[in-house]
Motif scaffolding. Structure first.
Motif: not given
Length: 396
Positions: A1-27
């Motif tokens: 999957m390239l889409t998930a949601i947070r507990k508050d219902g906020t959508l998180v997309h992995l597109l457009p692609r971002r640097p791995k450092e930014l993704l790790k912060r998001e994680k």
């Protein structure tokens, strides 16, 4: 999957692609959940595969059973970007809660809502049919695109299609049979059209390849009807090869060969009117050579005159289906599927070939007895004359 949601219902997309450092912060900001089942999912940030969300081991969500490969993920990403470049506003993995389905891409255009499914892994026809019907129940037009790696070319104008591949066969409003595929490795769309089955798997067709820059969404949902490029020589060669293969199977291994033998017929000497292309032949999985031979034996063989109706032809056809001698094909994208169409087309073709005379649209009269050639040389001479005289009727 390239889409998930947070507990508050906020959508998180992995597109457009971002640097791995930014993704790790998001994680690190908190947990992610599946939009469909609400189970916890994990953001995977590796070095070999594209970043994605995955269910935890042991998940009961339907999505967790279709493990996405890089091929599928890249294809979904490229199709999404392809739609964006055409000034549409596609949605990645939108979730339709009323039918509990999440296509790869959703897009609204031309006053319609479309759900695009890029399918690479084999799924049951029942599941594909269920998803298709659920989309339609919400007035969403399903567009199923086959992974291009599934297309097996057997030569110029010839492909081998599995029962799974045939699930993607659809029909345009103009009556064109076509099958769309996309290969993310080469960035090419593949369009099979004018598909005419010869055997259970092999079919003659027109195969066109387009770069994604030259192929528009309109071409996918309403392809232009093209003239048939294969001819009588190609068709005749395939039917001849099929006769030879069936002959090798022998009397005991084939009910079809056994029935021909019991009726005093030889597959090598079948008249040329048996085993011909008709527009809606894809509805029938059994090869044209066989189902048309059954029709010939049931209604035409050794008859000098008489009346044939579509109704009685259909009844005997259904009886052979019930006996397992003829099989129909599962085509979930063609809801008006009915084997009566190819049967009617074949009877009307026999009218144009001067075997039958049309009394009305569903009633036919035998004009004369069809002669069975006495030997192979005679059969080949008759076949030469037949294809020379009637090629224009067979490949319009």
């Amino acid at each position: 999957m390239l889409t998930a949601i947070r507990k508050d219902g906020t959508l998180v997309h992995l597109l457009p692609r971002r640097p791995k450092e930014l993704l790790k912060r998001e994680k690190g900001k908190g947990e992610f959940f599946c939009p469909e089942c609400k189970e916890k999912v994990i953001m995977k940030i590796g070095t070999k595969k594209m970043e994605h969300f995955a269910h935890e081991k042991g998940s009961v969500c339907a999505e967790s059973y279709e493990r996405e490969t890089d091929y599928h993920i890249n294809g979904k990403l490229q199709l999404y970007q392809w739609l964006e470049k055409q000034q549409f506003a596609p949605q990645l993995e939108p979730y339709y809660s009323s039918i509990r389905q999440r296509p790869d891409i959703g897009v609204s255009c031309f006053d319609k809502n479309f759900a695009i499914e890029f399918q690479c892994a084999v799924i049951p026809s029942e599941l594909m049919g269920k998803r298709t019907n659920q989309y339609r129940s919400k007035e969403i037009v399903p567009i199923w695109i086959l992974g291009g790696k599934n297309i097996k070319r057997k030569g110029k104008g010839k492909v081998s299609l599995s029962s799974f591949d045939y699930l993607f066969l659809t029909k345009s409003s103009s009556g064109l049979w076509y099958l769309p595929a996309y290969c993310p490795s080469s960035n090419f769309f593949i369009l099979l059209s004018n598909i005419s089955p010869v055997t259970t798997k092999n079919a003659l067709c027109d195969l066109s390849i387009f770069s994604h820059q030259c192929f528009l969404f309109q071409h996918l949902i309403a392809p232009v009807k093209r003239n048939i490029t294969y001819n009588s020589s190609a068709w005749r060669h395939e039917i001849g090869a099929q006769k030879s293969n069936l002959l090798v199977q022998g009397y005991y291994s084939s009910h079809f060969i056994k029935e021909l033998y019991l009726r005093g017929m030889n597959i090598s000497l079948l008249p040329s009117i048996i085993g011909l292309p008709v527009p809606n032949a894809p509805f029938i999985e059994t090869p044209p050579l066989i189902w048309q031979a059954y029709l010939f034996m049931d209604h035409i063989y050794k008859k000098k005159e008489g009346i044939i109706t579509l109704g009685e032809v259909y009844r005997s056809f259904v009886q052979r289906i019930n006996k397992g001698q003829i099989k129909l094909r599962s085509l979930p994208l063609v809801p008006e599927c009915t084997p009566a169409r190819p049967l009617s087309e074949y009877l009307h073709l026999l009218v144009r070939l001067k075997v039958l005379e049309g009394v009305n649209f569903n009633t036919f009269k035998i004009r004369k007895e069809v002669q069975i050639p006495e030997h192979y040389i005679k059969q080949q001479e008759q076949e030469d004359d037949f294809y020379h005289q009637f090629e224009h009727e067979l490949f319009k």
